[in-house]
Design a protein around this motif. Structure first.
Motif, PDB file in Angstrom:
ATOM      1  N   VAL A  52      34.839  36.871  36.049  1.00 52.07           N
ATOM      2  CA  VAL A  52      35.074  35.996  37.202  1.00 52.07           C
ATOM      3  C   VAL A  52      34.064  34.853  37.194  1.00 52.07           C
ATOM      4  CG1 VAL A  52      34.941  35.856  39.733  1.00 52.07           C
ATOM      5  CG2 VAL A  52      36.220  37.721  38.641  1.00 52.07           C
ATOM      6  N   LEU A  53      32.796  35.155  36.931  1.00 46.02           N
ATOM      7  CA  LEU A  53      31.775  34.104  36.880  1.00 46.02           C
ATOM      8  C   LEU A  53      32.086  33.082  35.786  1.00 46.02           C
ATOM      9  CD1 LEU A  53      28.523  36.201  37.464  1.00 46.02           C
ATOM     10  CD2 LEU A  53      29.654  34.637  39.082  1.00 46.02           C
ATOM     11  N   LEU A  54      32.567  33.545  34.632  1.00 46.91           N
ATOM     12  CA  LEU A  54      32.951  32.610  33.563  1.00 46.91           C
ATOM     13  C   LEU A  54      34.047  31.671  34.038  1.00 46.91           C
ATOM     14  CD1 LEU A  54      33.128  34.711  30.263  1.00 46.91           C
ATOM     15  CD2 LEU A  54      31.638  32.757  30.731  1.00 46.91           C
ATOM     16  N   ARG A  55      35.065  32.225  34.690  1.00 41.06           N
ATOM     17  CA  ARG A  55      36.186  31.402  35.164  1.00 41.06           C
ATOM     18  C   ARG A  55      35.716  30.390  36.209  1.00 41.06           C
ATOM     19  NH1 ARG A  55      38.174  35.715  32.996  1.00 41.06           N
ATOM     20  NH2 ARG A  55      40.269  35.799  32.129  1.00 41.06           N
ATOM     21  N   ALA A  57      32.634  29.195  36.571  1.00 42.48           N
ATOM     22  CA  ALA A  57      31.760  28.197  35.946  1.00 42.48           C
ATOM     23  C   ALA A  57      32.596  27.121  35.255  1.00 42.48           C
ATOM     24  CB  ALA A  57      30.821  28.868  34.949  1.00 42.48           C
ATOM     25  N   ALA A  58      33.782  27.479  34.785  1.00 45.24           N
ATOM     26  CA  ALA A  58      34.666  26.521  34.128  1.00 45.24           C
ATOM     27  C   ALA A  58      35.489  25.716  35.129  1.00 45.24           C
ATOM     28  CB  ALA A  58      35.602  27.249  33.165  1.00 45.24           C
ATOM     29  N   ALA A  59      35.414  26.096  36.407  1.00 49.58           N
ATOM     30  CA  ALA A  59      36.199  25.421  37.457  1.00 49.58           C
ATOM     31  C   ALA A  59      35.269  25.058  38.604  1.00 49.58           C
ATOM     32  CB  ALA A  59      37.329  26.337  37.936  1.00 49.58           C
ATOM     33  N   PRO A  60      34.499  23.969  38.472  1.00 49.58           N
ATOM     34  CA  PRO A  60      33.522  23.612  39.505  1.00 49.58           C
ATOM     35  C   PRO A  60      34.138  23.440  40.894  1.00 49.58           C
ATOM     36  CG  PRO A  60      33.285  22.196  37.575  1.00 49.58           C
ATOM     37  CD  PRO A  60      34.506  23.038  37.363  1.00 49.58           C
ATOM     38  N   GLU A  61      35.438  23.086  40.952  1.00 46.86           N
ATOM     39  CA  GLU A  61      36.104  22.934  42.254  1.00 46.86           C
ATOM     40  C   GLU A  61      36.435  24.284  42.873  1.00 46.86           C
ATOM     41  OE1 GLU A  61      39.217  23.570  39.243  1.00 46.86           O
ATOM     42  OE2 GLU A  61      37.411  22.335  39.269  1.00 46.86           O
ATOM     43  N   GLY A  62      36.245  25.352  42.089  1.00 50.48           N
ATOM     44  CA  GLY A  62      36.517  26.694  42.571  1.00 50.48           C
ATOM     45  C   GLY A  62      37.882  27.179  42.132  1.00 50.48           C
ATOM     46  N   ALA A  63      38.172  28.404  42.472  1.00 46.02           N
ATOM     47  CA  ALA A  63      39.457  29.013  42.131  1.00 46.02           C
ATOM     48  C   ALA A  63      39.943  29.793  43.335  1.00 46.02           C
ATOM     49  CB  ALA A  63      39.303  29.939  40.930  1.00 46.02           C
ATOM     50  N   THR A  64      41.251  29.838  43.486  1.00 48.19           N
ATOM     51  CA  THR A  64      41.808  30.621  44.588  1.00 48.19           C
ATOM     52  C   THR A  64      41.753  32.097  44.223  1.00 48.19           C
ATOM     53  OG1 THR A  64      44.068  30.617  43.750  1.00 48.19           O
ATOM     54  CG2 THR A  64      43.397  28.734  45.145  1.00 48.19           C
ATOM     55  N   MET A  65      41.882  32.934  45.225  1.00 49.04           N
ATOM     56  CA  MET A  65      41.926  34.373  44.983  1.00 49.04           C
ATOM     57  C   MET A  65      43.122  34.705  44.094  1.00 49.04           C
ATOM     58  SD  MET A  65      39.301  35.767  46.346  1.00 49.04           S
ATOM     59  CE  MET A  65      39.800  37.470  46.328  1.00 49.04           C
ATOM     60  N   GLY A  66      44.241  34.018  44.295  1.00 45.46           N
ATOM     61  CA  GLY A  66      45.421  34.239  43.457  1.00 45.46           C
ATOM     62  C   GLY A  66      45.153  33.907  42.000  1.00 45.46           C
ATOM     63  N   ASP A  67      44.471  32.781  41.766  1.00 48.72           N
ATOM     64  CA  ASP A  67      44.116  32.402  40.397  1.00 48.72           C
ATOM     65  C   ASP A  67      43.231  33.465  39.751  1.00 48.72           C
ATOM     66  OD1 ASP A  67      45.474  29.980  40.631  1.00 48.72           O
ATOM     67  OD2 ASP A  67      43.646  28.852  41.156  1.00 48.72           O
ATOM     68  N   LEU A  68      42.249  33.943  40.499  1.00 52.79           N
ATOM     69  CA  LEU A  68      41.331  34.939  39.954  1.00 52.79           C
ATOM     70  C   LEU A  68      42.048  36.244  39.643  1.00 52.79           C
ATOM     71  CD1 LEU A  68      38.133  34.374  42.104  1.00 52.79           C
ATOM     72  CD2 LEU A  68      38.531  33.703  39.724  1.00 52.79           C
ATOM     73  N   ARG A  70      45.186  36.656  38.911  1.00 48.91           N
ATOM     74  CA  ARG A  70      46.083  36.409  37.778  1.00 48.91           C
ATOM     75  C   ARG A  70      45.278  36.295  36.478  1.00 48.91           C
ATOM     76  NH1 ARG A  70      48.728  33.378  40.483  1.00 48.91           N
ATOM     77  NH2 ARG A  70      47.549  31.479  40.204  1.00 48.91           N
ATOM     78  N   ASP A  71      44.211  35.522  36.483  1.00 48.99           N
ATOM     79  CA  ASP A  71      43.420  35.304  35.273  1.00 48.99           C
ATOM     80  C   ASP A  71      42.655  36.550  34.842  1.00 48.99           C
ATOM     81  OD1 ASP A  71      44.307  32.707  35.306  1.00 48.99           O
ATOM     82  OD2 ASP A  71      42.417  31.863  36.032  1.00 48.99           O
ATOM     83  N   ALA A  72      42.176  37.318  35.801  1.00 50.13           N
ATOM     84  CA  ALA A  72      41.391  38.507  35.479  1.00 50.13           C
ATOM     85  C   ALA A  72      42.257  39.756  35.367  1.00 50.13           C
ATOM     86  CB  ALA A  72      40.297  38.707  36.534  1.00 50.13           C
ATOM     87  N   VAL A  73      43.564  39.587  35.485  1.00 42.57           N
ATOM     88  CA  VAL A  73      44.519  40.689  35.409  1.00 42.57           C
ATOM     89  C   VAL A  73      44.139  41.794  36.390  1.00 42.57           C
ATOM     90  CG1 VAL A  73      45.857  42.166  33.852  1.00 42.57           C
ATOM     91  CG2 VAL A  73      44.816  40.107  32.965  1.00 42.57           C
ATOM     92  N   LEU A  74      44.005  41.391  37.642  1.00 41.75           N
ATOM     93  CA  LEU A  74      43.731  42.326  38.732  1.00 41.75           C
ATOM     94  C   LEU A  74      44.828  42.175  39.775  1.00 41.75           C
ATOM     95  CD1 LEU A  74      39.978  41.389  39.298  1.00 41.75           C
ATOM     96  CD2 LEU A  74      40.788  43.525  38.300  1.00 41.75           C
ATOM     97  N   THR A  75      45.045  43.221  40.556  1.00 45.17           N
ATOM     98  CA  THR A  75      45.914  43.061  41.707  1.00 45.17           C
ATOM     99  C   THR A  75      45.181  42.191  42.714  1.00 45.17           C
ATOM    100  OG1 THR A  75      45.018  45.001  42.839  1.00 45.17           O
ATOM    101  CG2 THR A  75      46.933  45.361  41.368  1.00 45.17           C
ATOM    102  N   SER A  76      45.900  41.660  43.680  1.00 49.09           N
ATOM    103  CA  SER A  76      45.229  40.828  44.684  1.00 49.09           C
ATOM    104  C   SER A  76      44.201  41.657  45.447  1.00 49.09           C
ATOM    105  CB  SER A  76      46.243  40.187  45.627  1.00 49.09           C
ATOM    106  OG  SER A  76      47.000  41.168  46.286  1.00 49.09           O
TER     107      SER A  76
END
Length: 162
Positions: A52-55, A57-68, A70-76
């Motif tokens: 999550v920290l890697l993602r 750090a690559a998105a200075p504007e932040g990421a939504t919970m949905g993005d996280l 989906r990207d981390a292959v976790l349920t909401s």
């Protein structure tokens, strides 16, 4: 595609496709245990937190919970619990989106960025030892390319996590 030729338990065990996928999963699970345990022991963060920290750090504007999720292959729910723990540890901040108050945006904190750099240094050393020094350069290239392709395929084939 049907599993042609698998009629018995013995045939299932002997099927090269089943065996190959088992090898893939076993190697990934063992590496995750080995490298994840080292990360937690040496840096104090879990491997999912690191991802999550890697993602972030690559998105200075932040990421939504949905993005996280989906990207981390976790349920909401799994993403929410993970981010809750990370907020409690001061690794990330979470706030409502300015454009849509229903959406929460997560950003990395200064502590999270520092912890990420520390963990990444140690993680890279462990990857060198347990991956790069084990495989030849050709094996490594083929493995990364093949797994990347499988990952893209799976992402396209998977339904959204809920």
């Amino acid at each position: 595609m049907t599993a042609v030729g698998i009629e018995t338990a013995a045939e299932a065990v002997a099927d090269e496709r089943v065996q190959a996928f088992g090898v893939l999963l076993t190697a990934a699970a063992r590496l995750e245990r080995l490298l994840g345990a080292a990360m937690e022991r040496e840096s104090g963060i879990s491997h999912p937190m690191f991802e999550v920290l890697l993602r972030l750090a690559a998105a200075p504007e932040g990421a939504t919970m949905g993005d996280l999720s989906r990207d981390a292959v976790l349920t909401s729910g799994g993403a929410t619990r993970l981010v809750d723990r990370m907020v409690d540890q001061g690794l990330v901040q979470r706030e409502r989106s300015r454009s849509d108050r229903r959406i929460q945006v997560v950003t990395i904190s200064a502590l999270g960025a520092s912890k990420l750099a520390e963990a990444a240094r140690r993680h890279a050393q462990a990857i060198d030892e347990h991956v790069f020094q084990v495989l030849t350069p050709e094996q490594l290239t083929a493995t990364i390319e093949g797994l990347d392709e499988l990952g893209r395929h799976a992402l396209e084939a998977l339904p959204p996590l809920g």
